[in-house]
Scaffold this motif. Structure first.
Motif, PDB file in Angstrom:
ATOM      1  N   LEU A  13       0.854  -1.184   0.000  1.00 12.39           N
ATOM      2  CA  LEU A  13       0.000   0.000   0.000  1.00 12.39           C
ATOM      3  C   LEU A  13       0.890   1.233   0.000  1.00 12.39           C
ATOM      4  CD1 LEU A  13      -2.600  -1.135   2.682  1.00 12.39           C
ATOM      5  CD2 LEU A  13      -2.829  -1.207   0.200  1.00 12.39           C
ATOM      6  N   GLU A  14       0.310   2.397   0.140  1.00 10.07           N
ATOM      7  CA  GLU A  14       1.098   3.621   0.140  1.00 10.07           C
ATOM      8  C   GLU A  14       1.966   3.712   1.395  1.00 10.07           C
ATOM      9  OE1 GLU A  14      -1.987   6.548  -0.283  1.00 10.07           O
ATOM     10  OE2 GLU A  14      -1.655   6.602  -2.441  1.00 10.07           O
ATOM     11  N   PRO A  15       3.126   4.368   1.270  1.00  7.59           N
ATOM     12  CA  PRO A  15       3.993   4.536   2.435  1.00  7.59           C
ATOM     13  C   PRO A  15       3.339   5.451   3.468  1.00  7.59           C
ATOM     14  CG  PRO A  15       4.830   5.809   0.594  1.00  7.59           C
ATOM     15  CD  PRO A  15       3.694   4.978   0.068  1.00  7.59           C
ATOM     16  N   VAL A  16       3.665   5.209   4.717  1.00  7.66           N
ATOM     17  CA  VAL A  16       3.151   6.001   5.817  1.00  7.66           C
ATOM     18  C   VAL A  16       4.314   6.780   6.400  1.00  7.66           C
ATOM     19  CG1 VAL A  16       2.046   5.915   8.083  1.00  7.66           C
ATOM     20  CG2 VAL A  16       1.406   4.263   6.308  1.00  7.66           C
ATOM     21  N   GLY A  17       4.174   8.088   6.516  1.00  4.49           N
ATOM     22  CA  GLY A  17       5.242   8.923   7.054  1.00  4.49           C
ATOM     23  C   GLY A  17       5.426   8.724   8.546  1.00  4.49           C
ATOM     24  N   VAL A  18       6.495   9.291   9.047  1.00  4.80           N
ATOM     25  CA  VAL A  18       6.798   9.214  10.466  1.00  4.80           C
ATOM     26  C   VAL A  18       5.936  10.228  11.214  1.00  4.80           C
ATOM     27  CG1 VAL A  18       8.612   9.600  12.180  1.00  4.80           C
ATOM     28  CG2 VAL A  18       9.131   8.411  10.046  1.00  4.80           C
ATOM     29  N   GLU A  19       5.298   9.772  12.277  1.00  9.40           N
ATOM     30  CA  GLU A  19       4.423  10.632  13.063  1.00  9.40           C
ATOM     31  C   GLU A  19       5.220  11.795  13.645  1.00  9.40           C
ATOM     32  OE1 GLU A  19       1.624  10.317  17.020  1.00  9.40           O
ATOM     33  OE2 GLU A  19       2.094   8.503  15.912  1.00  9.40           O
ATOM     34  N   GLY A  20       4.676  13.001  13.507  1.00  9.83           N
ATOM     35  CA  GLY A  20       5.325  14.188  14.043  1.00  9.83           C
ATOM     36  C   GLY A  20       6.304  14.855  13.097  1.00  9.83           C
ATOM     37  N   CYS A  21       6.554  14.261  11.931  1.00  7.44           N
ATOM     38  CA  CYS A  21       7.484  14.847  10.959  1.00  7.44           C
ATOM     39  C   CYS A  21       6.704  15.820  10.073  1.00  7.44           C
ATOM     40  CB  CYS A  21       8.133  13.757  10.110  1.00  7.44           C
ATOM     41  SG  CYS A  21       9.152  14.417   8.771  1.00  7.44           S
ATOM     42  N   ALA A  22       7.130  17.085  10.072  1.00  3.81           N
ATOM     43  CA  ALA A  22       6.431  18.109   9.289  1.00  3.81           C
ATOM     44  C   ALA A  22       6.495  17.818   7.798  1.00  3.81           C
ATOM     45  CB  ALA A  22       7.024  19.484   9.579  1.00  3.81           C
ATOM     46  N   THR A  23       7.624  17.290   7.328  1.00  3.30           N
ATOM     47  CA  THR A  23       7.778  16.985   5.905  1.00  3.30           C
ATOM     48  C   THR A  23       6.830  15.867   5.494  1.00  3.30           C
ATOM     49  OG1 THR A  23      10.080  17.692   5.951  1.00  3.30           O
ATOM     50  CG2 THR A  23       9.404  16.274   4.112  1.00  3.30           C
ATOM     51  N   CYS A  24       6.796  14.799   6.277  1.00  2.18           N
ATOM     52  CA  CYS A  24       5.904  13.682   5.967  1.00  2.18           C
ATOM     53  C   CYS A  24       4.442  14.119   6.008  1.00  2.18           C
ATOM     54  CB  CYS A  24       6.136  12.525   6.938  1.00  2.18           C
ATOM     55  SG  CYS A  24       7.693  11.660   6.694  1.00  2.18           S
ATOM     56  N   THR A  25       4.099  14.966   6.971  1.00  5.07           N
ATOM     57  CA  THR A  25       2.723  15.459   7.081  1.00  5.07           C
ATOM     58  C   THR A  25       2.348  16.287   5.860  1.00  5.07           C
ATOM     59  OG1 THR A  25       2.882  15.471   9.490  1.00  5.07           O
ATOM     60  CG2 THR A  25       1.153  16.831   8.503  1.00  5.07           C
ATOM     61  N   ARG A  51       8.484   7.842   0.925  1.00  5.80           N
ATOM     62  CA  ARG A  51       9.284   6.626   1.076  1.00  5.80           C
ATOM     63  C   ARG A  51      10.770   6.944   1.207  1.00  5.80           C
ATOM     64  NH1 ARG A  51       8.211   4.445  -3.490  1.00  5.80           N
ATOM     65  NH2 ARG A  51       6.172   3.718  -2.832  1.00  5.80           N
ATOM     66  N   ASN A  52      11.243   7.943   0.490  1.00  7.94           N
ATOM     67  CA  ASN A  52      12.667   8.260   0.476  1.00  7.94           C
ATOM     68  C   ASN A  52      13.081   9.328   1.487  1.00  7.94           C
ATOM     69  OD1 ASN A  52      13.123   6.422  -1.575  1.00  7.94           O
ATOM     70  ND2 ASN A  52      12.805   7.937  -3.166  1.00  7.94           N
ATOM     71  N   HIS A  53      12.121   9.926   2.182  1.00  6.32           N
ATOM     72  CA  HIS A  53      12.448  10.994   3.133  1.00  6.32           C
ATOM     73  C   HIS A  53      13.232  10.401   4.310  1.00  6.32           C
ATOM     74  CE1 HIS A  53      12.138  14.664   5.385  1.00  6.32           C
ATOM     75  NE2 HIS A  53      11.572  14.035   6.388  1.00  6.32           N
ATOM     76  N   PRO A  54      14.424  10.943   4.569  1.00 11.39           N
ATOM     77  CA  PRO A  54      15.265  10.368   5.623  1.00 11.39           C
ATOM     78  C   PRO A  54      14.814  10.763   7.029  1.00 11.39           C
ATOM     79  CG  PRO A  54      16.347  12.279   4.710  1.00 11.39           C
ATOM     80  CD  PRO A  54      15.078  12.060   3.900  1.00 11.39           C
ATOM     81  N   HIS A  55      14.923   9.837   7.926  1.00  9.95           N
ATOM     82  CA  HIS A  55      14.709  10.091   9.347  1.00  9.95           C
ATOM     83  C   HIS A  55      15.882   9.472  10.080  1.00  9.95           C
ATOM     84  CE1 HIS A  55      10.597  10.656   7.907  1.00  9.95           C
ATOM     85  NE2 HIS A  55      10.600  11.597   8.824  1.00  9.95           N
ATOM     86  N   ARG A  56      16.515  10.280  10.880  1.00  8.23           N
ATOM     87  CA  ARG A  56      17.702   9.815  11.589  1.00  8.23           C
ATOM     88  C   ARG A  56      17.393   9.645  13.070  1.00  8.23           C
ATOM     89  NH1 ARG A  56      22.815  13.155   9.241  1.00  8.23           N
ATOM     90  NH2 ARG A  56      22.507  12.630   7.075  1.00  8.23           N
ATOM     91  N   ARG A  57      18.167   8.776  13.684  1.00  5.52           N
ATOM     92  CA  ARG A  57      18.107   8.653  15.133  1.00  5.52           C
ATOM     93  C   ARG A  57      18.777   9.887  15.718  1.00  5.52           C
ATOM     94  NH1 ARG A  57      20.322   3.740  13.303  1.00  5.52           N
ATOM     95  NH2 ARG A  57      22.314   4.636  13.842  1.00  5.52           N
ATOM     96  N   SER A  58      18.379  10.259  16.919  1.00  2.90           N
ATOM     97  CA  SER A  58      18.987  11.436  17.539  1.00  2.90           C
ATOM     98  C   SER A  58      20.489  11.253  17.702  1.00  2.90           C
ATOM     99  CB  SER A  58      18.337  11.722  18.891  1.00  2.90           C
ATOM    100  OG  SER A  58      18.521  10.632  19.765  1.00  2.90           O
ATOM    101  N   SER A  59      20.954  10.021  17.823  1.00 10.62           N
ATOM    102  CA  SER A  59      22.387   9.766  17.981  1.00 10.62           C
ATOM    103  C   SER A  59      23.152   9.980  16.677  1.00 10.62           C
ATOM    104  CB  SER A  59      22.622   8.335  18.490  1.00 10.62           C
ATOM    105  OG  SER A  59      22.106   7.415  17.548  1.00 10.62           O
ATOM    106  N   ASP A  60      22.440  10.070  15.534  1.00 16.00           N
ATOM    107  CA  ASP A  60      23.096  10.282  14.245  1.00 16.00           C
ATOM    108  C   ASP A  60      23.440  11.748  14.002  1.00 16.00           C
ATOM    109  OD1 ASP A  60      22.893   7.610  13.694  1.00 16.00           O
ATOM    110  OD2 ASP A  60      21.173   7.812  12.383  1.00 16.00           O
ATOM    111  N   TRP A  61      22.788  12.649  14.700  1.00 16.69           N
ATOM    112  CA  TRP A  61      22.997  14.074  14.470  1.00 16.69           C
ATOM    113  C   TRP A  61      24.296  14.519  15.112  1.00 16.69           C
ATOM    114  CZ3 TRP A  61      20.246  16.257  10.878  1.00 16.69           C
ATOM    115  CH2 TRP A  61      18.988  15.729  10.584  1.00 16.69           C
ATOM    116  N   ARG A  62      25.028  15.307  14.392  1.00 16.12           N
ATOM    117  CA  ARG A  62      26.266  15.875  14.913  1.00 16.12           C
ATOM    118  C   ARG A  62      25.940  17.085  15.781  1.00 16.12           C
ATOM    119  NH1 ARG A  62      29.877  16.138   9.428  1.00 16.12           N
ATOM    120  NH2 ARG A  62      29.973  13.911   9.069  1.00 16.12           N
TER     121      ARG A  62
END
Length: 74
Positions: A13-25, A51-62
């Motif tokens: 089915l269609e991809p579902v964005g990450v909850e709380g992400c402004a871009t996905c919304t 589907r291709n929008h990146p979401h990183r873990r907080s530990s990935d951010w510099r």
């Protein structure tokens, strides 16, 4: 990362964005508007973007001190 739901028949089915992400919304809202006006290429484009929008873990951010733009420290 966005997930793709699977129907009972096993078809994706269609991809579902990450909850709380402004871009996905915003992309999900654009997809709904495109669907309402029967703009199927735009619906497909939104699906690809979600589907291709990146979401990183907080530990990935510099930290700010480690961030660089074009090789120049911020």
């Amino acid at each position: 990362m966005a997930t793709t739901q699977i129907s009972e028949t096993g078809a994706p089915l269609e991809p579902v964005g990450v909850e709380g992400c402004a871009t996905c919304t915003a992309l999900a809202e654009s997809r709904q508007i495109a669907r309402e006006v029967d703009d199927l290429p735009a619906v497909a484009h939104c699906n690809v973007q979600i589907r291709n929008h990146p979401h990183r873990r907080s530990s990935d951010w510099r930290t700010v001190a480690e961030q660089r733009v074009w090789g120049v420290a911020l």
